[in-house]
Design an enzyme around this catalytic site. Structure first.
Site, PDB file in Angstrom:
ATOM      1  N   ASP A 138       0.833  -1.200   0.000  1.00 50.20           N
ATOM      2  CA  ASP A 138       0.000   0.000   0.000  1.00 50.20           C
ATOM      3  C   ASP A 138       0.872   1.257   0.000  1.00 50.20           C
ATOM      4  O   ASP A 138       1.991   1.221  -0.543  1.00 50.20           O
ATOM      5  CB  ASP A 138      -0.944  -0.044   1.219  1.00 50.20           C
ATOM      6  CG  ASP A 138      -2.288   0.599   0.938  1.00 50.20           C
ATOM      7  OD1 ASP A 138      -2.303   1.795   0.618  1.00 50.20           O
ATOM      8  OD2 ASP A 138      -3.315  -0.076   1.040  1.00 50.20           O
ATOM      9  N   HIS A 202      -4.003   6.144   2.846  1.00 51.65           N
ATOM     10  CA  HIS A 202      -4.602   4.881   2.401  1.00 51.65           C
ATOM     11  C   HIS A 202      -4.007   3.658   3.115  1.00 51.65           C
ATOM     12  O   HIS A 202      -4.732   2.800   3.625  1.00 51.65           O
ATOM     13  CB  HIS A 202      -4.410   4.786   0.888  1.00 51.65           C
ATOM     14  CG  HIS A 202      -5.209   3.716   0.217  1.00 51.65           C
ATOM     15  ND1 HIS A 202      -4.717   2.448   0.027  1.00 51.65           N
ATOM     16  CD2 HIS A 202      -6.446   3.724  -0.313  1.00 51.65           C
ATOM     17  CE1 HIS A 202      -5.628   1.722  -0.600  1.00 51.65           C
ATOM     18  NE2 HIS A 202      -6.689   2.465  -0.817  1.00 51.65           N
ATOM     19  N   SER A 529     -11.041  -0.888  -1.556  1.00 48.39           N
ATOM     20  CA  SER A 529      -9.804  -0.827  -0.774  1.00 48.39           C
ATOM     21  C   SER A 529     -10.064  -1.044   0.696  1.00 48.39           C
ATOM     22  O   SER A 529      -9.218  -1.560   1.414  1.00 48.39           O
ATOM     23  CB  SER A 529      -9.161   0.556  -0.896  1.00 48.39           C
ATOM     24  OG  SER A 529      -8.384   0.638  -2.046  1.00 48.39           O
TER      25      SER A 529
END
Ligand SMILES: *[C@@H]1O[C@H](CO)[C@@H](O)[C@H](O)[C@H]1NC(C)=O
Ligand SMILES: *[C@@H]1O[C@H](CO)[C@@H](O)[C@H](O)[C@H]1NC(C)=O
Ligand SMILES: *[C@@H]1O[C@H](CO)[C@@H](O)[C@H](O)[C@H]1NC(C)=O
Ligand SMILES: *[C@@H]1O[C@H](CO)[C@@H](O)[C@H](O)[C@H]1NC(C)=O
Length: 738
Positions: A138, A202, A529
């Protein structure tokens, strides 16, 4: 992007760039290619020198190992290097090469969510949860977050072979036991720091959803208040930073898989997706996940955010788990009140308080920034720089599309009311007060502006409510069918991916728009996600109870115990939700499992037309393709049944499956078929399976025949022994594009 932030302007801009750049590249330009060579056959040193000598053969003896961007040699075999198209072609013809393809960019595709799927805080846990290592590919991680504190954690499990890559201001601990970063472009700047540190948000969000500690009283300024936690709060995290502010390079992603597998992670979490569905060995995702599977590691993947159209799913390799996004029962709505007292309710997460004060409201289309060459046709969408600051400053702007709010914010607006046709299932944060209205309400706001001198409005703070229709699949979640292998159902299952609260780096604005001053430790985000790490956490939870289970067995347990979802809420049925909504607690004891070994996948690939020579390289063995045919796909021991037909004529298809008893030593299961279809007959033979021991395997055949009466026919097979219900979805699809 990771999160689902729809923006037409961005699409148009990227299209413009593609067109511009499309002409500037010439035949002789070098670009990064990935040369994939299958399973590693020799030690690391020999493998690396093989890569150099292959390169010398193609480019010339003056190139050395430093020309390689990566030598993949720890878990599989291959390299990344800059080549011309001719050089790439030459390499593709060389011995031992499976595939050569350009390295493309991929994109990033969130306390309550675990309760919603039935995994309460005080659930039974195994001590070995502490030995589970989750590899997260990520944007890195924010190590100072409470979600990653190592209080109470001992040293890393002995099997751990990874490292913490030396970087300024970043240290691992006994929770984050490893961290590496990958940047083959070599471009570092203030956003893209030489460190596994996450400046974007994220990666911090996904890692804490999978394995974050219990953190009570977490919220986004009061919204989503509760205890933030991952599925396996005692597990360890290994960070592989492959995504940056300019997305994720394939060459970097493959390097991260090569390391994660060799480092000894147990599960890989992959909330990343490509633009297109690619053939298995032209795609770093499928390649990386394949070698992970061979090593006993399940890769959990986001299905993609390109829904709701059919056939939009991009992560489809059957040896990984593809995860769709469901809503949870939490929703956010935001009222807009006009000067005429009318109130319209839209959605957004608006933490700003205008204190009921009325501000002038202007239509974006009436405020084009003509000095910069923008017209009404641009400014109606409120794209960056398209609005005239003098006209919108201090006002609320009405825009004809949902955006991040950046355009209105940059122009100095007080707030933005957006209108559009997108489904009202996704509330996002903007850097200023915002609400997204349905078209019918938006047009009333427009008429009011158009017909009223001195029109005014205010935007209220958002309210958090319960969505009584939940769960249903989010509109953005990518749908099947699977474009590469239409006779395998994808996505596999669904998990919460809408309005998820999880950890956030305080340096990244919660709306992701620069200038937004809200620096917070927890943020609410949405996307497949966010669904993926829920499945990752659930898979890790199962692995802590069943450490010897194969990736396919864990996947089977998750799929056959998933809560069925309703085609009434999602027209695309199984193509939206696969086996249904994940239920981690039930998945601990599935009764029966559909197991699949590496050789079974190889035989399946033979049937799909991959040749023996190539598969020998991929698998690193002498497996034979002799008995594989086009029918083999129907006999891959998958926990779901699918067929894609090109017309609604009568057909008949047999599927062979073998189930392994992991429930009660002696048990008798009855096969029960439920079907909504009138024109189809579905039979299972034998219809009773009698087990006399644990680990025993029994086979059966399922036959579907008849004439489908609609485009998507849903059914299911449940093996039921009175204690366990082992459910597989069945779906027949008729494509009507002829
Ligand atoms: C618009 O501006 C914001 C804030 O500077 C930025 O984050 C965003 O990427 C821009 N959008 C586009 C499409 O350029
Ligand atoms: C490192 O930490 C120091 C002290 O907290 C801070 O001033 C500096 O900006 C940090 N550097 C980076 C690269 O984050
Ligand atoms: C806006 O006002 C103009 C002029 O009064 C009128 O011609 C037009 O139809 C109006 N548009 C709408 C959508 O109300
Ligand atoms: C493949 O077959 C060859 C020749 O029969 C043998 O030497 C080799 O060991 C086999 N390789 C594997 C991985 O089984």
């Amino acid at each position: 992007m990771a999160r689902k932030t729809p923006s037409l302007s961005w699409l148009l801009l990227s299209l413009a760039f593609t067109l511009l750049l499309g002409h500037s590249t010439t035949q002789n330009d070098r670009k990064t290619y990935i040369v994939y060579m299958g399973q590693r056959q020799m030690d690391e040193i020999s493998t690396a020198s093989l890569h150099t000598s292959m390169l010398q053969e193609v480019i010339g003896s003056n190139v050395g190992p430093e020309s390689l961007l990566y030598s993949y040699k720890r878990s599989f075999n291959g390299f990344a290097v800059e080549l011309t198209e001719q050089e790439a072609q030459k390499l593709a013809g060389m011995n031992g090469v499976v595939s050569v393809f350009p390295s493309k960019k991929k994109k990033l595709l969130t306390t309550r969510s675990w309760d919603f799927i039935g995994l309460p805080q005080k659930v039974r846990r195994r001590l070995v949860e502490n030995d589970i290592i989750i590899g997260v590919l990520d944007t890195g991680i924010w190590p100072e977050s409470k979600s990653f504190s190592d209080k109470g954690f001992g040293p890393p499990p002995r099997k751990w072979r990874g490292t913490c890559q030396a970087s300024i201001n970043f240290t691992c601990n006994n929770k984050i036991i490893g961290a590496r970063y990958y940047r083959s472009s070599g471009v570092f700047d203030e956003n893209n720091v030489k460190s596994p540190r996450d400046l974007k948000g994220h990666g911090t969000h996904t890692a804490s959803t999978a394995a974050g500690n219990f953190v009570s009283g977490a919220s986004l300024l009061g919204y989503g208040l509760g205890t933030a936690r991952g599925g396996v709060p005692s597990a360890r995290i290994a960070v592989y930073k492959v995504c940056w502010f300019d997305d994720c390079d394939d060459a970097d992603i493959l390097a991260a898989f090569d390391d994660a597998i060799a480092d000894g992670v147990d599960i890989i979490s992959y909330s990343i997706g490509g633009e297109q569905t690619l053939k298995y060995f032209q795609d770093v995702t499928a390649i990386g996940a394949f070698h992970a599977m061979r090593t006993g590691i399940l890769t959990s993947m986001a299905a993609g955010n390109k829904g709701p159209g059919l056939g939009t799913i991009t992560n489809v390799a059957p040896w990984s788990l593809s995860v769709a996004a469901t809503t949870i029962d939490r929703k956010y709505f935001t009222q807009v009140q006009l000067g005429n007292k009318n109130i319209y309710e839209g959605i957004s997460i608006n933490t700003f308080d205008l204190k009921n004060k009325q501000y002038p409201i202007i239509y974006g289309g009436d405020a084009p920034n003509t000095r910069k060459g923008f017209q009404s046709s641009d400014s109606r969408y409120c794209t960056n720089n398209s609005l005239d600051q003098d006209l919108v400053k201090g006002k609320i702007v009405l825009c004809d599309i949902r955006t991040t709010g950046a355009g209105a914010f940059l122009a100095g607006a007080v707030g933005t009311v957006m209108q559009g046709q997108a489904q009202q299932d996704l509330a996002t944060s903007a850097p200023l007060p915002a609400s997204y209205l349905r078209l019918k309400d938006g047009s009333k706001v427009y008429s009011y502006i158009n017909s009223t001198r001195g029109a005014t409005a205010t935007i209220h703070k958002s309210k958090e409510g319960k969505d009584k229709f939940a769960p249903y699949i989010a509109s953005f979640s990518s749908r099947g069918p699977n474009a590469i292998t239409p006779n395998i159902l994808q996505p596999d299952l669904a998990a919460p991916g809408v309005h998820i609260l999880a950890a956030w780096p305080p340096v990244s604005p919660i709306s992701t728009v620069k200038g937004d001053k809200r620096a917070l430790l927890y943020n609410i985000d949405s996307g497949t996600s966010m669904a993926c790490p829920h499945a990752t956490g659930a898979a890790a939870y199962i692995k802590s109870f069943h450490p010897t289970w194969s990736p396919a067995a864990i996947k089977s347990a998750l799929m056959t115990t998933a809560t069925p979802m309703s085609a009434k809420k999602n027209y695309e049925a199984e193509f939206a939700y696969g086996a249904g909504n994940i239920n981690p607690l039930k998945a601990l004891n599935p009764g029966l499992i559909y197991d699949i070994g590496a050789l079974d996948y190889i035989r399946f690939l033979c049937g799909e037309g991959y040749n023996t020579k190539l598969l020998h390289l991929v698998a690193g063995d002498n497996s034979s393709c002799s008995r594989a045919t086009k029918e083999t796909v129907f006999n891959l021991n998958y926990p779901s049944f699918a067929i894609s037909l090109s017309s609604s004529r009568s057909f008949s298809q047999v599927y062979h499956r073998t189930v392994t008893n992991v429930g009660s030593p002696t048990s008798t299961y009855k096969g029960i078929v439920t079907s909504t279809a009138t024109g189809l007959r579905i039979k299972v033979n034998p219809s009773v399976l009698t087990f006399t021991s644990l680990g025993q395997k029994l086979s059966f055949a399922l036959t579907i025949e008849g004439t489908p009466n609609k485009d998507i026919v849903s059914a299911s097979l449940v093996w039921d022994d009175g204690k366990f219900q082992v459910r597989s979805p069945i779906v027949v699809a008729v494509s009507t594009d002829d």
